[in-house]
Design a protein around this motif. Sequence first.
Motif, PDB file in Angstrom:
ATOM      1  N   TYR A 171       4.917  -0.424 -14.974  1.00 14.81           N
ATOM      2  CA  TYR A 171       4.715  -0.556 -13.532  1.00 14.81           C
ATOM      3  C   TYR A 171       4.794  -2.012 -13.056  1.00 14.81           C
ATOM      4  CZ  TYR A 171       2.841   4.188 -14.082  1.00 14.81           C
ATOM      5  OH  TYR A 171       2.665   5.516 -14.398  1.00 14.81           O
ATOM      6  N   SER A 172       5.211  -2.927 -13.941  1.00 18.67           N
ATOM      7  CA  SER A 172       5.359  -4.356 -13.609  1.00 18.67           C
ATOM      8  C   SER A 172       4.071  -4.960 -13.066  1.00 18.67           C
ATOM      9  CB  SER A 172       6.499  -4.562 -12.601  1.00 18.67           C
ATOM     10  OG  SER A 172       7.745  -4.195 -13.151  1.00 18.67           O
ATOM     11  N   ILE A 173       2.940  -4.436 -13.486  1.00 14.52           N
ATOM     12  CA  ILE A 173       1.659  -4.964 -13.011  1.00 14.52           C
ATOM     13  C   ILE A 173       1.374  -6.328 -13.618  1.00 14.52           C
ATOM     14  CG2 ILE A 173      -0.847  -4.582 -13.112  1.00 14.52           C
ATOM     15  CD1 ILE A 173      -0.258  -1.596 -12.712  1.00 14.52           C
ATOM     16  N   ASP A 174       1.813  -6.537 -14.845  1.00 10.00           N
ATOM     17  CA  ASP A 174       1.577  -7.841 -15.478  1.00 10.00           C
ATOM     18  C   ASP A 174       2.220  -8.982 -14.678  1.00 10.00           C
ATOM     19  OD1 ASP A 174       1.036  -9.905 -17.272  1.00 10.00           O
ATOM     20  OD2 ASP A 174       2.707  -9.385 -18.570  1.00 10.00           O
ATOM     21  N   PRO A 175       3.530  -8.956 -14.431  1.00  7.21           N
ATOM     22  CA  PRO A 175       4.091 -10.065 -13.642  1.00  7.21           C
ATOM     23  C   PRO A 175       3.576 -10.105 -12.212  1.00  7.21           C
ATOM     24  CG  PRO A 175       5.749  -8.368 -14.015  1.00  7.21           C
ATOM     25  CD  PRO A 175       4.589  -8.029 -14.900  1.00  7.21           C
ATOM     26  N   HIS A 176       3.288  -8.954 -11.641  1.00  8.47           N
ATOM     27  CA  HIS A 176       2.844  -8.914 -10.246  1.00  8.47           C
ATOM     28  C   HIS A 176       1.482  -9.575 -10.062  1.00  8.47           C
ATOM     29  CE1 HIS A 176       2.918  -7.391  -6.123  1.00  8.47           C
ATOM     30  NE2 HIS A 176       1.679  -6.968  -6.288  1.00  8.47           N
ATOM     31  N   THR A 177       0.634  -9.515 -11.081  1.00  7.40           N
ATOM     32  CA  THR A 177      -0.730 -10.018 -10.918  1.00  7.40           C
ATOM     33  C   THR A 177      -1.032 -11.273 -11.728  1.00  7.40           C
ATOM     34  OG1 THR A 177      -1.585  -8.630 -12.717  1.00  7.40           O
ATOM     35  CG2 THR A 177      -1.615  -7.694 -10.493  1.00  7.40           C
ATOM     36  N   ASP A 178      -0.153 -11.653 -12.663  1.00  6.46           N
ATOM     37  CA  ASP A 178      -0.523 -12.737 -13.575  1.00  6.46           C
ATOM     38  C   ASP A 178       0.635 -13.685 -13.852  1.00  6.46           C
ATOM     39  OD1 ASP A 178      -2.352 -14.109 -15.194  1.00  6.46           O
ATOM     40  OD2 ASP A 178      -1.726 -13.033 -16.991  1.00  6.46           O
ATOM     41  N   THR A 179       1.358 -14.050 -12.806  1.00  5.26           N
ATOM     42  CA  THR A 179       2.445 -15.017 -12.942  1.00  5.26           C
ATOM     43  C   THR A 179       1.940 -16.431 -12.648  1.00  5.26           C
ATOM     44  OG1 THR A 179       4.251 -13.489 -12.473  1.00  5.26           O
ATOM     45  CG2 THR A 179       4.612 -15.785 -11.876  1.00  5.26           C
ATOM     46  N   TRP A 180       2.388 -17.369 -13.444  1.00  6.69           N
ATOM     47  CA  TRP A 180       2.122 -18.788 -13.204  1.00  6.69           C
ATOM     48  C   TRP A 180       3.325 -19.576 -13.687  1.00  6.69           C
ATOM     49  CZ3 TRP A 180       0.413 -16.473 -17.686  1.00  6.69           C
ATOM     50  CH2 TRP A 180       0.705 -17.124 -18.861  1.00  6.69           C
ATOM     51  N   PRO A 181       3.452 -20.844 -13.338  1.00  5.12           N
ATOM     52  CA  PRO A 181       2.618 -21.622 -12.424  1.00  5.12           C
ATOM     53  C   PRO A 181       2.722 -21.108 -10.983  1.00  5.12           C
ATOM     54  CG  PRO A 181       3.956 -23.060 -13.808  1.00  5.12           C
ATOM     55  CD  PRO A 181       4.490 -21.669 -13.977  1.00  5.12           C
ATOM     56  N   GLU A 201      -0.142   6.038  -5.102  1.00  2.00           N
ATOM     57  CA  GLU A 201       0.413   5.267  -3.985  1.00  2.00           C
ATOM     58  C   GLU A 201       1.002   3.941  -4.468  1.00  2.00           C
ATOM     59  OE1 GLU A 201      -2.883   4.968  -1.302  1.00  2.00           O
ATOM     60  OE2 GLU A 201      -2.695   7.037  -0.612  1.00  2.00           O
ATOM     61  N   TYR A 202       0.343   3.308  -5.431  1.00  2.00           N
ATOM     62  CA  TYR A 202       0.845   2.043  -5.960  1.00  2.00           C
ATOM     63  C   TYR A 202       2.220   2.231  -6.592  1.00  2.00           C
ATOM     64  CZ  TYR A 202       0.840  -2.492  -8.302  1.00  2.00           C
ATOM     65  OH  TYR A 202       1.166  -3.771  -8.714  1.00  2.00           O
ATOM     66  N   VAL A 203       2.339   3.237  -7.445  1.00  4.07           N
ATOM     67  CA  VAL A 203       3.602   3.484  -8.128  1.00  4.07           C
ATOM     68  C   VAL A 203       4.696   3.863  -7.134  1.00  4.07           C
ATOM     69  CG1 VAL A 203       4.747   4.998  -9.794  1.00  4.07           C
ATOM     70  CG2 VAL A 203       2.474   4.085 -10.290  1.00  4.07           C
ATOM     71  N   ALA A 204       4.325   4.533  -6.055  1.00  5.66           N
ATOM     72  CA  ALA A 204       5.310   4.945  -5.055  1.00  5.66           C
ATOM     73  C   ALA A 204       5.782   3.793  -4.182  1.00  5.66           C
ATOM     74  CB  ALA A 204       4.723   6.046  -4.173  1.00  5.66           C
ATOM     75  N   THR A 205       5.025   2.697  -4.133  1.00  2.49           N
ATOM     76  CA  THR A 205       5.332   1.633  -3.176  1.00  2.49           C
ATOM     77  C   THR A 205       5.642   0.285  -3.812  1.00  2.49           C
ATOM     78  OG1 THR A 205       2.972   1.149  -2.933  1.00  2.49           O
ATOM     79  CG2 THR A 205       3.947   2.696  -1.359  1.00  2.49           C
ATOM     80  N   HIS A 206       5.734   0.228  -5.132  1.00  2.00           N
ATOM     81  CA  HIS A 206       6.081  -1.021  -5.804  1.00  2.00           C
ATOM     82  C   HIS A 206       7.339  -0.808  -6.640  1.00  2.00           C
ATOM     83  CE1 HIS A 206       2.028  -2.086  -4.608  1.00  2.00           C
ATOM     84  NE2 HIS A 206       2.226  -3.327  -5.042  1.00  2.00           N
ATOM     85  N   ASN A 207       8.081  -1.872  -6.831  1.00  7.79           N
ATOM     86  CA  ASN A 207       9.321  -1.800  -7.594  1.00  7.79           C
ATOM     87  C   ASN A 207       9.162  -2.387  -8.983  1.00  7.79           C
ATOM     88  OD1 ASN A 207      10.613  -0.580  -5.483  1.00  7.79           O
ATOM     89  ND2 ASN A 207      12.130  -2.190  -5.172  1.00  7.79           N
ATOM     90  N   SER A 208      10.107  -2.067  -9.837  1.00 11.18           N
ATOM     91  CA  SER A 208      10.136  -2.599 -11.187  1.00 11.18           C
ATOM     92  C   SER A 208      10.673  -4.026 -11.172  1.00 11.18           C
ATOM     93  CB  SER A 208      11.026  -1.719 -12.062  1.00 11.18           C
ATOM     94  OG  SER A 208      11.143  -2.246 -13.356  1.00 11.18           O
TER      95      SER A 208
END
Length: 397
Positions: free
Chosen positions: A68-78, A171-178
């Motif tokens: 669900y690409s949650i890792d890059p969506h929530t934990d990208t740096w710098p 809803e999250y999966v329906a409204t976010h992209n890979s």
Amino acid sequence: MKKNFMKVAAVAAVLSVGFASCSSNDDADNSVVTGTQAALDQACADWKTARANWENSEAFLFGAADVYSIDPHTDTWPVAANDLANVLRDEKAMSDLDNFIKTANSGILGYHGLEYVMFRSGQPRQIDQITNLEYNYICAVAKDLYNATATLEAAWDSKESNAERHQIALEYVATHNSINDDGDVEGALDGFKNFGKAFKNPGSGDWATALDATLEIISGCQDIIGEVGNSKIGLPYTGEDATYIESPYAYNSIIDFYDNIISCKNALYGAMDATAPNDKSLIYFCRNAGNATLAGQADDVVAKLDAALNKIQAMKAPFALYYSDASCKAAIDALGELDDALTALAGTLGGYAGNAIVEAQCQVINENYVDNVVLATYRTLADNAQKLYQSIVKIKN
């Protein structure tokens, strides 16, 4: 987790998480927020708690966090600081932040977007430095972060026991992209899947056998061990990329690294906050499977795990200032030895493929892992992300 400054496209839709929006009619107001230092300090403390929960999950970034690409969506740096400054001046974006967050550059989102606004030099910012625009922005980011963590919980809850968070996940999966590792959008997500059920029921999802799933536990640990040693510590230490410093504004880097390896300890020992392997854990099985080689390799993993944690804890702090210190190399070397020990263990364990007795024991390991490691961690994470969001809302009087 990644250096990712690309635009993240997503379907514009508002997720309802049971909270009122922080947005108000003063979205274009650059005045200082009316609030107390105590409220901001509490929000910063809650950020550190939720941050620790996330880092404790990084040994199992396979499954929902990846798919669900949650890792890059929530934990990208710098943090993409210039982009964030532009957003705060963008009237259109600021007028519809809940939707904007879904299409924003991931370098201004999640934990580190919040960190950039809330911390300076390891301390909470002064309340009289926080503007109304920044306040509205971090409210929206924190709300989105809660949605993401609730999705992780729901996606690993094999019993789908929390109806509210299950709905958030749908809803999250329906409204976010890979998003791929380079930050490029690859299209819509495939739809909600229950990874907890799949991990417990080999052949129904990504894991063909119970042993395959058990070996994924080791692989997940090795992924984060390699990232901590080679990238999180290694890139700044070697000078290859001195900007690649995690949590530099909160001076939380070494804590992040330590918590990442604690996630491996929990995964291998079979429980959150584990101090010793329980009788349903991977390490316990390896020590008691009747194979002297496997038992010795498990003991080596335990020793190397403790050594790596000790070397990280001994790093000179803060990492943002002392990333070239010799203590960093000691931690990198210890992590490399831990990775090698896990490779040896996985090789021997993999030799049991097709063994019915081992498959049955792996089934026990996997069911315990889902419920008492992955789901327990994600549930705690979602609870504390929710508290973080509520604390951020309360910053403003």
